[in-house]
Scaffold this motif. Structure first.
Motif, PDB file in Angstrom:
ATOM      1  N   THR A 107       5.105  31.169  25.005  1.00 37.08           N
ATOM      2  CA  THR A 107       5.439  31.092  23.425  1.00 37.08           C
ATOM      3  C   THR A 107       4.111  30.879  22.961  1.00 37.08           C
ATOM      4  OG1 THR A 107       7.622  28.611  24.747  1.00 37.08           O
ATOM      5  CG2 THR A 107       6.022  28.444  22.672  1.00 37.08           C
ATOM      6  N   LEU A 108       3.069  30.767  23.739  1.00 35.49           N
ATOM      7  CA  LEU A 108       2.337  30.940  22.765  1.00 35.49           C
ATOM      8  C   LEU A 108       1.070  31.900  21.934  1.00 35.49           C
ATOM      9  CD1 LEU A 108      -0.451  28.022  24.593  1.00 35.49           C
ATOM     10  CD2 LEU A 108       0.381  28.487  21.942  1.00 35.49           C
ATOM     11  N   ALA A 109       2.112  33.084  22.543  1.00 35.25           N
ATOM     12  CA  ALA A 109       2.095  34.914  22.195  1.00 35.25           C
ATOM     13  C   ALA A 109       3.115  34.989  20.970  1.00 35.25           C
ATOM     14  CB  ALA A 109       2.390  35.797  23.138  1.00 35.25           C
ATOM     15  N   VAL A 110       4.228  34.180  21.055  1.00 31.35           N
ATOM     16  CA  VAL A 110       4.874  34.659  19.902  1.00 31.35           C
ATOM     17  C   VAL A 110       4.791  33.346  18.798  1.00 31.35           C
ATOM     18  CG1 VAL A 110       7.120  33.859  19.355  1.00 31.35           C
ATOM     19  CG2 VAL A 110       7.222  34.953  21.891  1.00 31.35           C
ATOM     20  N   VAL A 111       3.957  32.693  18.559  1.00 31.48           N
ATOM     21  CA  VAL A 111       3.138  31.761  17.835  1.00 31.48           C
ATOM     22  C   VAL A 111       2.688  32.525  17.529  1.00 31.48           C
ATOM     23  CG1 VAL A 111       2.147  29.815  17.181  1.00 31.48           C
ATOM     24  CG2 VAL A 111       3.914  29.401  18.798  1.00 31.48           C
ATOM     25  N   ALA A 112       1.200  32.888  18.456  1.00 30.14           N
ATOM     26  CA  ALA A 112       0.589  33.912  17.605  1.00 30.14           C
ATOM     27  C   ALA A 112       0.445  35.201  17.158  1.00 30.14           C
ATOM     28  CB  ALA A 112      -1.050  34.774  18.102  1.00 30.14           C
ATOM     29  N   ALA A 113       1.503  36.036  17.221  1.00 31.28           N
ATOM     30  CA  ALA A 113       2.371  37.022  16.787  1.00 31.28           C
ATOM     31  C   ALA A 113       3.050  36.273  15.675  1.00 31.28           C
ATOM     32  CB  ALA A 113       3.307  38.020  17.491  1.00 31.28           C
ATOM     33  N   THR A 114       4.063  35.616  15.726  1.00 37.41           N
ATOM     34  CA  THR A 114       4.397  34.694  14.021  1.00 37.41           C
ATOM     35  C   THR A 114       3.247  34.188  13.354  1.00 37.41           C
ATOM     36  OG1 THR A 114       6.413  34.377  15.092  1.00 37.41           O
ATOM     37  CG2 THR A 114       6.232  33.403  13.261  1.00 37.41           C
ATOM     38  N   ALA A 115       2.156  34.352  13.677  1.00 36.64           N
ATOM     39  CA  ALA A 115       0.834  33.980  13.280  1.00 36.64           C
ATOM     40  C   ALA A 115       0.325  35.248  12.206  1.00 36.64           C
ATOM     41  CB  ALA A 115       0.144  33.147  12.918  1.00 36.64           C
ATOM     42  N   ARG A 116       0.311  35.901  12.876  1.00 38.72           N
ATOM     43  CA  ARG A 116      -0.796  36.594  12.378  1.00 38.72           C
ATOM     44  C   ARG A 116       0.325  38.055  11.563  1.00 38.72           C
ATOM     45  NH1 ARG A 116      -1.574  37.606  17.880  1.00 38.72           N
ATOM     46  NH2 ARG A 116       0.028  39.112  18.500  1.00 38.72           N
ATOM     47  N   ALA A 117       1.886  38.268  11.741  1.00 38.05           N
ATOM     48  CA  ALA A 117       2.908  38.891  10.755  1.00 38.05           C
ATOM     49  C   ALA A 117       2.630  38.018   9.321  1.00 38.05           C
ATOM     50  CB  ALA A 117       4.163  38.653  11.405  1.00 38.05           C
ATOM     51  N   TRP A 118       3.146  36.738   9.527  1.00 37.72           N
ATOM     52  CA  TRP A 118       2.844  36.055   7.904  1.00 37.72           C
ATOM     53  C   TRP A 118       1.305  36.228   7.703  1.00 37.72           C
ATOM     54  CZ3 TRP A 118      -0.522  31.656   7.210  1.00 37.72           C
ATOM     55  CH2 TRP A 118      -0.156  30.853   5.665  1.00 37.72           C
ATOM     56  N   ARG A 119       0.711  35.836   7.918  1.00 34.08           N
ATOM     57  CA  ARG A 119      -0.489  36.315   6.605  1.00 34.08           C
ATOM     58  C   ARG A 119      -0.843  38.493   6.691  1.00 34.08           C
ATOM     59  NH1 ARG A 119      -5.046  33.562  11.386  1.00 34.08           N
ATOM     60  NH2 ARG A 119      -5.213  31.283   9.404  1.00 34.08           N
ATOM     61  N   SER A 120      -0.222  38.886   6.753  1.00 35.84           N
ATOM     62  CA  SER A 120      -0.129  39.838   6.585  1.00 35.84           C
ATOM     63  C   SER A 120       1.464  40.364   5.893  1.00 35.84           C
ATOM     64  CB  SER A 120       0.203  41.493   7.865  1.00 35.84           C
ATOM     65  OG  SER A 120       1.177  41.079   8.135  1.00 35.84           O
ATOM     66  N   TRP A 121       2.226  39.272   6.121  1.00 38.11           N
ATOM     67  CA  TRP A 121       3.283  39.194   4.989  1.00 38.11           C
ATOM     68  C   TRP A 121       2.582  38.548   3.734  1.00 38.11           C
ATOM     69  CZ3 TRP A 121       5.296  34.609   3.281  1.00 38.11           C
ATOM     70  CH2 TRP A 121       6.368  34.871   2.885  1.00 38.11           C
ATOM     71  N   ARG A 122       1.909  37.554   3.456  1.00 37.28           N
ATOM     72  CA  ARG A 122       1.242  37.156   2.356  1.00 37.28           C
ATOM     73  C   ARG A 122       0.606  37.453   1.521  1.00 37.28           C
ATOM     74  NH1 ARG A 122      -2.680  31.713   4.403  1.00 37.28           N
ATOM     75  NH2 ARG A 122      -3.907  33.578   4.625  1.00 37.28           N
ATOM     76  N   PHE A 168      10.919  37.496   7.989  1.00 37.15           N
ATOM     77  CA  PHE A 168      11.273  38.106   9.379  1.00 37.15           C
ATOM     78  C   PHE A 168      11.522  39.271   9.873  1.00 37.15           C
ATOM     79  CE2 PHE A 168      12.593  33.463   8.718  1.00 37.15           C
ATOM     80  CZ  PHE A 168      13.089  32.870   9.680  1.00 37.15           C
ATOM     81  N   ALA A 169      11.429  40.311   8.463  1.00 39.02           N
ATOM     82  CA  ALA A 169      11.171  41.567   9.840  1.00 39.02           C
ATOM     83  C   ALA A 169      10.149  41.960   9.932  1.00 39.02           C
ATOM     84  CB  ALA A 169      11.076  42.562   8.353  1.00 39.02           C
ATOM     85  N   ARG A 170       8.313  41.152   9.396  1.00 40.52           N
ATOM     86  CA  ARG A 170       7.376  41.718   9.936  1.00 40.52           C
ATOM     87  C   ARG A 170       7.129  41.138  11.362  1.00 40.52           C
ATOM     88  NH1 ARG A 170       3.253  42.852   6.273  1.00 40.52           N
ATOM     89  NH2 ARG A 170       3.714  43.716   4.683  1.00 40.52           N
ATOM     90  N   VAL A 171       8.372  38.986  11.266  1.00 39.16           N
ATOM     91  CA  VAL A 171       8.049  38.734  12.038  1.00 39.16           C
ATOM     92  C   VAL A 171       8.935  39.415  13.912  1.00 39.16           C
ATOM     93  CG1 VAL A 171       8.688  36.673  13.775  1.00 39.16           C
ATOM     94  CG2 VAL A 171       7.848  36.988  11.726  1.00 39.16           C
ATOM     95  N   GLU A 172       9.913  39.995  13.422  1.00 35.91           N
ATOM     96  CA  GLU A 172      10.374  40.434  14.241  1.00 35.91           C
ATOM     97  C   GLU A 172       9.649  41.476  15.074  1.00 35.91           C
ATOM     98  OE1 GLU A 172      14.973  42.392  14.891  1.00 35.91           O
ATOM     99  OE2 GLU A 172      14.744  42.858  13.106  1.00 35.91           O
TER     100      GLU A 172
END
Length: 274
Positions: A259-274, A168-172
């Protein structure tokens, strides 16, 4: 009715008698197996990143622009899964109009049983605590449990907490870097009864720190906590519960592009976190 029967009937079944560690007899894998057999569907995994779109605005936008295609292997009896290509992310799946905690978790269980690894929910929400002009997004880090589904997954508590703090820190961070999009982080109030948002209930939610009211996050986070699956919930705060005329304005393409911009940012953050 005698006093003994009256006492038994006064128990609260949503809270009492739960075995949270016990496995369920009915599993999403079994339902999907039978649905595939009955509908002669191929065994094809869904995209690893999927989206819940309770209002259906993004799904309608994808259909209008001919950007989404029905996923051939999605075996849910109740919904359609569209697959589409999202800039810098790749293939993404999306389910529209799964409104409310029970429906959202039913679909979430089936998505993760079908190959999903990250689920992003973006639901429209009513403003509880004014923190800026609408529309804006709230990254939900905890949700007030005023619904029934979460109690089947977790013991009683006031809030369901987002389980992955580093994610969540990365997503924020990623969300706040988006141009022309206002993103906040905080609590929401999840309710099953949108037309019972009384003044006293709103005041209590505000007192507990809720920024907005929505219908899915508490249940999704309870499921995430018990399953270990990654779920990130956003409230797209678009209204003040229609208290003034002209409410519910979501922005360009009914808010789909933001919404799609927020989704894309979240997906990129998740991949970097994972």
């Amino acid at each position: 009715m005698d006093k003994k029967t009256d006492r038994a009937d006064s128990a609260w079944p949503i809270v009492d008698g739960k075995e949270h560690e016990a496995p369920s007899v009915f599993r999403p894998e079994a339902l999907l197996r039978e649905a595939r057999r009955q509908r002669r569907l191929p065994l094809v995994a869904v995209p690893e990143i999927c989206v819940l779109d309770p209002d259906g605005d993004v799904v309608r936008h994808l259909k209008r622009t001919d950007a989404g295609r029905t996923h051939e292997g999605w075996a849910c009896y109740h919904t359609e899964l569209l697959a589409f290509d999202l800039d810098s992310v790749g293939r993404v799946g999306i389910v529209g109009c799964a409104v409310g905690a029970p429906f959202a978790v039913l679909v979430a269980e089936q998505l993760f049983a079908s190959g999903c690894r990250l689920l992003i929910s973006v639901t429209s929400a009513g403003q509880i605590t004014p923190i800026g002009p609408t529309p804006y997004f709230v990254l939900i880090d905890r949700a007030l449990r005023d619904e029934g589904t979460s109690y089947h997954y977790l013991p009683s508590s006031t809030f369901a907490e987002a389980p992955d703090a580093p994610l969540f820190a990365r997503v924020e961070q990623a969300g706040r870097a988006l141009p022309d999009i206002a993103l906040h982080r905080g609590a929401t109030w999840t309710t099953d009864a949108p037309y019972r948002e009384t003044e006293s209930a709103i005041a209590r939610a505000r007192q507990l720190g809720a920024l907005a009211v929505e219908m899915e996050a508490a249940a999704l986070y309870a499921f995430s906590a018990t399953s270990g699956h990654s779920i990130v919930c956003f409230a797209h705060v678009t209204n003040s519960m229609a208290q003034t005329e002209g409410d519910f304005e979501k922005g360009e393409a009914d808010g789909a592009k933001a919404t799609l911009a927020v989704v894309a940012a979240t997906a990129r953050a998740w991949r970097s976190w994972r």
